[in-house]
Write a protein that holds these residues in place. Structure first.
Motif, PDB file in Angstrom:
ATOM      1  N   TYR A   1       0.995  -0.807  -0.109  1.00  0.00           N
ATOM      2  CA  TYR A   1       0.353  -0.043   0.228  1.00  0.00           C
ATOM      3  C   TYR A   1       0.648   1.245  -0.025  1.00  0.00           C
ATOM      4  N   VAL A   2       0.665   1.967  -1.098  1.00  0.00           N
ATOM      5  CA  VAL A   2       1.130   3.384  -0.819  1.00  0.00           C
ATOM      6  C   VAL A   2      -0.030   4.780  -0.496  1.00  0.00           C
ATOM      7  N   ASP A   3       0.871   5.344  -0.035  1.00  0.00           N
ATOM      8  CA  ASP A   3      -0.264   6.013   0.581  1.00  0.00           C
ATOM      9  C   ASP A   3      -1.025   7.415  -0.262  1.00  0.00           C
ATOM     10  N   ARG A   4      -1.624   8.339  -1.117  1.00  0.00           N
ATOM     11  CA  ARG A   4      -1.447   8.494  -1.783  1.00  0.00           C
ATOM     12  C   ARG A   4      -0.856   8.471  -3.371  1.00  0.00           C
ATOM     13  N   GLY A   5      -1.397   6.929  -3.842  1.00  0.00           N
ATOM     14  CA  GLY A   5      -0.188   6.591  -4.692  1.00  0.00           C
ATOM     15  C   GLY A   5      -0.312   7.021  -6.080  1.00  0.00           C
ATOM     16  N   TRP A   6      -2.123   7.282  -5.851  1.00  0.00           N
ATOM     17  CA  TRP A   6      -2.216   8.151  -7.305  1.00  0.00           C
ATOM     18  C   TRP A   6      -1.872   9.595  -7.428  1.00  0.00           C
TER      19      TRP A   6
ATOM     20  N   LEU B   1      -3.264  -2.120  -7.301  1.00  0.00           N
ATOM     21  CA  LEU B   1      -3.960  -0.628  -6.969  1.00  0.00           C
ATOM     22  C   LEU B   1      -3.848   0.391  -5.608  1.00  0.00           C
ATOM     23  N   GLY B   2      -3.081  -1.542  -5.091  1.00  0.00           N
ATOM     24  CA  GLY B   2      -2.571  -0.748  -3.995  1.00  0.00           C
ATOM     25  C   GLY B   2      -1.490   0.341  -3.997  1.00  0.00           C
ATOM     26  N   LEU B   3      -0.809   0.495  -4.936  1.00  0.00           N
ATOM     27  CA  LEU B   3       0.022   1.835  -5.234  1.00  0.00           C
ATOM     28  C   LEU B   3       0.041   2.388  -5.292  1.00  0.00           C
ATOM     29  N   LEU B   4      -0.947   2.430  -6.222  1.00  0.00           N
ATOM     30  CA  LEU B   4      -2.167   3.822  -5.726  1.00  0.00           C
ATOM     31  C   LEU B   4      -2.383   4.466  -4.706  1.00  0.00           C
ATOM     32  N   GLY B   5      -2.632   3.709  -4.194  1.00  0.00           N
ATOM     33  CA  GLY B   5      -3.616   4.429  -2.782  1.00  0.00           C
ATOM     34  C   GLY B   5      -4.734   3.978  -2.358  1.00  0.00           C
ATOM     35  N   ILE B   6      -5.122   2.691  -3.095  1.00  0.00           N
ATOM     36  CA  ILE B   6      -6.766   2.515  -3.155  1.00  0.00           C
ATOM     37  C   ILE B   6      -7.410   0.909  -2.597  1.00  0.00           C
TER      38      ILE B   6
ATOM     39  N   LYS C   1      -3.246  -5.701  -5.878  1.00  0.00           N
ATOM     40  CA  LYS C   1      -1.557  -5.085  -5.951  1.00  0.00           C
ATOM     41  C   LYS C   1      -1.303  -4.165  -6.764  1.00  0.00           C
TER      42      LYS C   1
END
Lengths: 461, 465
Positions: free
Chosen positions: A64-69, B299-304, B297
């Motif tokens: 999980y990357v917070d605010r990855g978008w 989407l998790g990188l995008l913080g979703i 996975k």
């Protein structure tokens, strides 16, 4: 919107035969109304979806990357900025070199199109790449955590493969305990050589000039390939597969599928060509009614008649046999192919047949000696279409065929994913890769047939 | 009607009008009927002579006698040759499409199910004793009346069937009942010496129930028929809209002749179409896994947060549309490119000279001209997706479960998968009759869609040509 003046008599047309009429206000507003409604619907759906995600658990925090978008959007913005600069450079250089005016918007538009298309290709193709990599990954589980220790998050999530881990273990499982006698190996080598010859001649003809000799090589190569494959498929048997597990019988399921699909394709040609020819060329009372009957009987969802088909085949002693499966497939294949062939024959010039009949040929002779040789391409299309359709069929096969020795590829693959603990991910990926290869090869080899034929079929169906 | 004189009947000119059609159909029916009869006689004979002769000999003998009888028919009616071109297709359609369809329509009005299958009821088996004249079977443990037990119309159960078993209860032996008295059944004929009677049971008869299946469907319509029908229409419609919009955008972008490497893009984007759906859909099931799937996975990188792709009724619908988009956009893209190549380039040049922007060219020239070739593709796509069972079954199998629904009609079930679940999944109790009734409803819906479809595509005009 401009509309042709239907209500004006032809004599009153202005020069050019065209008048411009302002469409009504409602007509003009219609696209906007539809747009607003669609937007409202999407908004409502989006709100519902976002709402359903509230207080849902995040993925595993290591992914999980917070605010990855935000980072992703920034990346896109940066990429567009770079493109804007390079477009400017390209435009200037191009104008200086050619001396013509080049529109900056057009160059930038092309660059942005490239960016968009690359993103689309990445999203569309990445799943396939992922499965392909999984086929070579021996850790055999969808649920394995990839490299925990790797600092790069792309490797940590498994988005990018760890190439050092890859080997052929999954494929080895598919061929465990398979005994192949020498003559089959020989046939396989001959077939492979023929395929190689065809491919090489294709490349040579693309690069250099296409000569008759090359076309000859291709024709003979294809014949040898088909013959070798046919002999292999017909004479390969369950006795050769001594492995205990289901997956070790994968090659047998491929053989079963090729046998069933191939024979169904041949049967489709045999059954639909005469009917298609008669519908196109012969005029007799009842022709139109029969054509309608052919079309409409096809509307019945055949596999809901599955109970009846099953009972019928069992009563005939053909339950759980390939013959029964082929007969069941062929019954559903006739109408569409008849329709396609009829359309094709109608596109042929009738004068050829008339000339043959004037020379004393009967209808039947005209059909076999004039029409059939002319429609070789169409026959190939009918065969391939039926072949590929049957290859991808799953429901009839899964209900009619019991016992792992009778399974087709679809049923075999399903057994890997629908098990109680669906952990045969690696084996599934390997089998899916191998099972898809022949069809992908056929599709790209005969691409033009499908592009032309499918679109024509869509128009006509 | 005029009587045919012999010379006229020998001409190659077929009799015209509906009389001609009827006559031809009559002759063909007689020909096929005779072949089947001969085939049946020969195969019965073969079964008598060689015990264990396979049942499919019926097919072989029928085809052989058809081959023998056809030339004879042709000598009597030379004009029938035209119909002989249709004969192979016709025979096949009759045997493997029409016959099952007729049987299915028939089942729709019965109570045929896994239980009422016309087989002996093993649950109702009773100990039985045979009298010394081998004509009376007594079921000592029978509690109710004989009429209740055998479920027969007449009080004395004349003509009903009883099934006898020996000690091993392995081979059932069916006997006809002449009359029943209490728990004693008098048989129509003495039982052969070879049958050692130890147990007896009844047959679960398939009986006609009139419109009961349809009553059941419409009685529970709010729990199955309406929501499933609604989702079927939404599914087919949204799929077509999404796929064609994506196909149009990509097709128009890729038809741009200035664009370098467009063949590379086209070849790569073609790939989802080339892979057999039975493989690619199963692949997506794994990719959509909520905890471990690569989609979540990424989407998790995008913080979703982890989206319950296949485990939530609404998200499962979205997943189906997305996978269908992935499967279907290459076809629409290819169709767009082919249709675009039929548009004359002069139109664009003229528009450019008149100062139209690229966007104006698309909305003013491309889209209106695409409409003609796209309408039939869209309609046939709708008809195809209306019955697109494969993707539903392989991706979600109709699930996830939704409250207030029949167990056979869950959140993503379309009409066809509802029918399938009713017949072949344990939740439906193998209710073949109900499934056949559903099939009949689907048939009429498909028929309606197809008639609209054919009207729009000009199929009727082309057929009449």
């Amino acid at each position: 919107m401009t509309t042709a003046p239907n209500n004006l008599p032809p004599g009153n047309l202005p020069p050019g035969g065209y008048v411009h009429r302002e469409p009504s206000a409602l007509r003009k507003a219609l696209p906007w109304i539809i747009g607003v409604v669609v937007l409202a619907l999407i908004g409502w759906l989006g709100a519902a979806l976002v709402d359903s995600l509230k207080d849902k658990q995040k993925s595993f925090s290591i992914y999980y990357v917070d605010r990855g978008w935000v980072r992703f959007l920034l990346f896109l913005l940066a990429a567009s900025g770079v493109l804007a600069l390079t477009s400017l450079l390209g435009q200037r250089i191009g104008m200086a070199r050619t001396g013509r005016r080049i529109s900056y918007a057009a160059v930038l538009g092309d660059q942005l199109t490239h960016l968009f298309l690359i993103l689309v290709v990445l999203i569309a193709i990445y799943p396939l790449f992922y499965v392909l990599i999984a086929a070579f990954d021996p850790r055999n589980s969808l649920f394995a955590f990839p490299d925990f220790g790797n600092p790069n998050i792309f490797y940590k999530t498994g988005l990018l493969p760890d190439l050092k881990q890859l080997n052929l273990e999954n494929f080895a499982k598919l061929f465990e305990g398979v005994t192949i006698p020498a003559w089959q190996l020989l046939l396989a080598v001959i077939g492979g050589a023929a395929l190689a010859a065809v491919l090489i001649s294709l490349i040579v003809s693309k690069v250099g000039r296409d000569t008759d000799a090359l076309a000859n090589v291709r024709a003979w190569g294809l014949r040898v390939l088909v013959a070798a494959l046919a002999v292999l498929v017909i004479f390969m048997g369950p006795a050769q597969f001594t492995g205990g597990s289901n997956e070790s019988k994968f090659l047998l399921s491929v053989r079963n599928t090729l046998l069933v699909s191939g024979l169904t394709g041949v049967l489709a040609i045999l059954l639909s060509t005469t009917a298609g020819y008669a519908m196109a060329r012969l005029r007799f009372p009842g022709r139109f009614q029969m054509l309608l009957f052919f079309i409409f009987i096809q509307m019945f969802p055949v596999f809901l008649a599955l109970v009846a088909v099953f009972k019928l085949l069992t009563d005939l002693g053909l339950g759980n046999t390939f013959a029964g499966l082929i007969l069941a497939y062929s019954g559903g294949a006739i109408a569409f192919n008849t329709w396609i062939f009829k359309g094709y024959v109608e596109s042929l010039p009738e004068s050829l047949e008339e000339a043959a009949m004037v020379d004393g040929a009967t209808r039947w002779q005209t059909f076999t000696r004039v029409v059939l040789p002319l429609s070789r391409g169409m026959l190939v299309f009918i065969f391939l279409n039926q072949f590929i359709g049957t290859y991808a069929e799953f429901i009839l096969a899964s209900i009619l065929m019991t016992g792992v020795e009778h399974w087709t590829v679809g049923v075999m693959l399903r057994s890997f994913t629908s098990g109680q603990f669906s952990t045969k991910w690696g084996v599934f990926a390997a089998a899916a890769t191998l099972g898809a290869l022949p069809i992908v090869g056929l599709f790209y080899g005969f691409q033009n047939f499908f592009v032309g034929g499918a679109v024509a079929g869509g128009v006509k169906e | 009607m005029t009587t045919l004189s012999p010379p006229r009947s020998r001409t190659a000119v077929p009799p015209q009008g509906s009389r001609g059609i009827l006559l031809a159909l009559l002759i063909l029916a007689a020909l096929m009927g005779a072949s089947v009869l001969i085939g049946w006689l020969l195969s019965t004979l073969a079964a008598q002579v060689v015990p264990g002769a396979p049942a499919y000999l019926l097919l072989v003998f029928t085809v052989v006698s058809l081959l023998v009888l056809a030339p004879l028919t042709h000598r009597a009616f030379p004009w029938i040759t035209n119909w002989f071109y249709l004969l192979p297709a016709l025979v096949f359609i009759l045997a493997f499409t029409v016959l099952p369809v007729v049987l299915t329509v028939n089942y729709a009005f019965t109570n045929y199910s896994g239980q009422n299958s016309g087989n002996p009821d093993s649950a109702a088996r009773q100990d039985a004793t045979l009298s010394s004249d081998r004509r009376t079977v007594t079921l000592s443990g029978l509690t109710g009346s004989a009429q209740e037990y055998l479920n027969c119309a007449a009080p004395n159960c004349a003509g009903a069937t009883l099934v006898l078993y020996d000690e091993d209860a392995s081979v059932p032996y069916r006997v006809k009942v002449a009359s029943a008295q209490g728990n004693a059944f008098t048989l129509a004929a003495p039982t052969p010496e070879s049958v050692q009677v130890a147990q007896a049971t009844r047959i679960n008869k398939i009986s006609y129930v009139g419109l009961a299946n349809f009553q059941e469907i419409f009685g529970k319509a709010s729990r199955a028929l309406w929501p499933v029908f609604l989702w079927t229409v939404i599914f087919a419609f949204s799929t077509i809209v999404l796929n064609s919009v994506a196909g149009l955008i990509l097709g128009i972008l890729l038809y741009n002749k200035r664009l370098k490497g467009r063949n590379v893009y086209r070849t790569l984007l073609f790939l989802p179409w080339a892979i057999p759906t039975v493989i690619s859909v199963q692949m997506w099931v794994a990719l959509f896994n909520q905890q471990f799937g690569i989609v979540n996975k990424s989407l998790g990188l995008l913080g979703i947060v982890a989206i319950p792709w296949l485990n939530d009724p609404l998200w499962a619908k979205i997943s189906i549309l997305m996978v269908n988009l992935w499967l279907g956009f290459p076809y629409m893209m290819t169709a767009t490119i082919s249709a675009l190549s039929t548009i004359n380039d002069d139109l664009y040049e003229a528009a450019e000279i008149d100062g139209a922007s690229r966007w104006q060219q698309i909305t003013g020239i491309t889209l209106p001209l695409l409409r003609n070739s796209f309408t039939p593709i869209l309609l046939s796509g709708f008809a195809f997706n209306f019955n697109n069972f494969g993707i539903i079954y392989l991706l979600t199998a109709g699930g996830p479960a939704q409250e207030g629904r029949e167990s056979t009609a869950q959140s993503t079930d379309i009409l066809l998968s509802w029918g399938y679940n009713t017949a072949f999944v344990s939740a439906g109790g193998q209710n073949f009759a109900l499934a056949s009734a559903i099939a009949l409803i689907i048939f009429f819906l498909t028929l309606a869609i197809s008639i609209v479809n054919f009207k729009a595509a000009g199929v009727f005009e082309e057929a009449r040509k």
